[in-house]
Design a protein around this motif. Sequence first.
Motif, PDB file in Angstrom:
ATOM      1  N   GLU A  77      16.718  52.980  20.845  1.00 39.07           N
ATOM      2  CA  GLU A  77      17.387  52.891  19.541  1.00 39.07           C
ATOM      3  C   GLU A  77      17.570  51.456  19.086  1.00 39.07           C
ATOM      4  OE1 GLU A  77      21.382  54.607  19.235  1.00 39.07           O
ATOM      5  OE2 GLU A  77      21.240  54.479  17.052  1.00 39.07           O
ATOM      6  N   ASP A 124      18.320  56.500  24.191  1.00 37.83           N
ATOM      7  CA  ASP A 124      19.499  56.061  23.435  1.00 37.83           C
ATOM      8  C   ASP A 124      20.482  55.495  24.456  1.00 37.83           C
ATOM      9  OD1 ASP A 124      21.590  55.588  21.762  1.00 37.83           O
ATOM     10  OD2 ASP A 124      21.504  57.531  20.769  1.00 37.83           O
ATOM     11  N   ILE A 159      23.545  54.185  24.254  1.00 37.25           N
ATOM     12  CA  ILE A 159      24.852  54.846  24.102  1.00 37.25           C
ATOM     13  C   ILE A 159      24.724  55.815  22.938  1.00 37.25           C
ATOM     14  CG2 ILE A 159      27.323  54.624  23.702  1.00 37.25           C
ATOM     15  CD1 ILE A 159      27.255  51.793  24.674  1.00 37.25           C
ATOM     16  N   ASP A 160      24.697  57.091  23.237  1.00 36.27           N
ATOM     17  CA  ASP A 160      24.734  58.091  22.181  1.00 36.27           C
ATOM     18  C   ASP A 160      26.198  58.502  22.049  1.00 36.27           C
ATOM     19  OD1 ASP A 160      23.795  59.821  20.218  1.00 36.27           O
ATOM     20  OD2 ASP A 160      23.700  61.477  21.633  1.00 36.27           O
ATOM     21  N   GLY A 161      26.734  58.288  20.848  1.00 32.38           N
ATOM     22  CA  GLY A 161      28.168  58.470  20.661  1.00 32.38           C
ATOM     23  C   GLY A 161      28.853  57.120  20.627  1.00 32.38           C
ATOM     24  N   THR A 162      28.253  56.197  19.912  1.00 31.71           N
ATOM     25  CA  THR A 162      28.814  54.836  19.850  1.00 31.71           C
ATOM     26  C   THR A 162      30.193  54.840  19.195  1.00 31.71           C
ATOM     27  OG1 THR A 162      26.585  53.919  19.743  1.00 31.71           O
ATOM     28  CG2 THR A 162      28.364  52.487  19.000  1.00 31.71           C
ATOM     29  N   ALA A 186      24.748  63.466  19.570  1.00 34.51           N
ATOM     30  CA  ALA A 186      23.726  64.507  19.460  1.00 34.51           C
ATOM     31  C   ALA A 186      23.377  65.059  20.844  1.00 34.51           C
ATOM     32  CB  ALA A 186      22.483  63.920  18.791  1.00 34.51           C
ATOM     33  N   GLU A 236      21.878  69.421  12.779  1.00 33.47           N
ATOM     34  CA  GLU A 236      22.004  68.020  12.349  1.00 33.47           C
ATOM     35  C   GLU A 236      20.796  67.602  11.525  1.00 33.47           C
ATOM     36  OE1 GLU A 236      24.112  65.130  14.204  1.00 33.47           O
ATOM     37  OE2 GLU A 236      23.327  63.823  12.644  1.00 33.47           O
TER      38      GLU A 236
END
Length: 284
Positions: free
Chosen positions: A69, A88, A90-93, A203, A220
Amino acid sequence: PSIDLNEIRDFLVELAKQAGELITSKTGQTTYDDKANSVDLVTETDAAVEKLVATKCNEKYPHFEFMGEESYVPGVTKLSDKPTFVVDPIDGTTNFIHSFPFSCTSLGFAINREPVVGVVYNPFLNLMYTGIQGQGSFLNGTHKLPLRQPPAGTKLTLQNALIGIEWGTQRSGVNYQVKTDTFKKLAAEDGKMVHGFRSLGSAAMNICAVAAGQLDAYWEGGCYAWDVCAGWVILAEAGGRIVGGNPGLWEPAVDQRIYLAVRGGDGCEQFVEDFWDCIEGRLE
Ligand code: IPD
């Protein structure tokens, strides 16, 4: 030479643990920048984790491609048919910034643009989801997914579903309108009245919750390949699947941006058709 997917899974699990240590050591970090707008957030830790992951992937598998990302360049970086790590860091930054414990590192591996290994690790809750194409998917190595089966004889319908949704970062325009109108229709007493919505803020965490059988679906518009690649194989190996998030697309590519993830089991095909009927417009 053939590629040993078990070796890649083991490598990614170890890497996810290292990434998790870095992420948890930075918990409470409050400085962040915005990207496209004031809700599209990034921290220094996103970049640091991606650097760690990219370096280790390139060291061990120099002949494989890497897509992440933070190093993605719009219009330039493209997912090719070559074996590729799709990451990714950090997914959920946004969760990470707020210390809401639903951030994960999402490490996918695709061949011919098809996800074949997925590792998703939430270091705050110690949830390690793994999947290898053809070999099932698991939580923390031993708990086979899905963890929960619906009661015998029940069919999945909109009326008995718990659905993951996200507001995403686009808060105006067509997509915002389509999403909010669809949420209203699905929730309303005079509409389909789903059991409820949940927004986990990641996600990959949403997709893994579908794989675990804790959510029935997740919808989404606006994800990227790194948001879904690892979760895709974990969900598929749990009996579910990802289909297009606009009506009519059962075989979306991992690098399109609009998705509906749905668990397996009785009624799931009709569920997708019924969900599509409730979409108020078309996501772009
Ligand atoms: C985001 C999260 C969010 C989803 C966005 C993603 P990030 O990823 O997964 O839940 O709604 O579409 O971009 O920015 O936290 O890596």
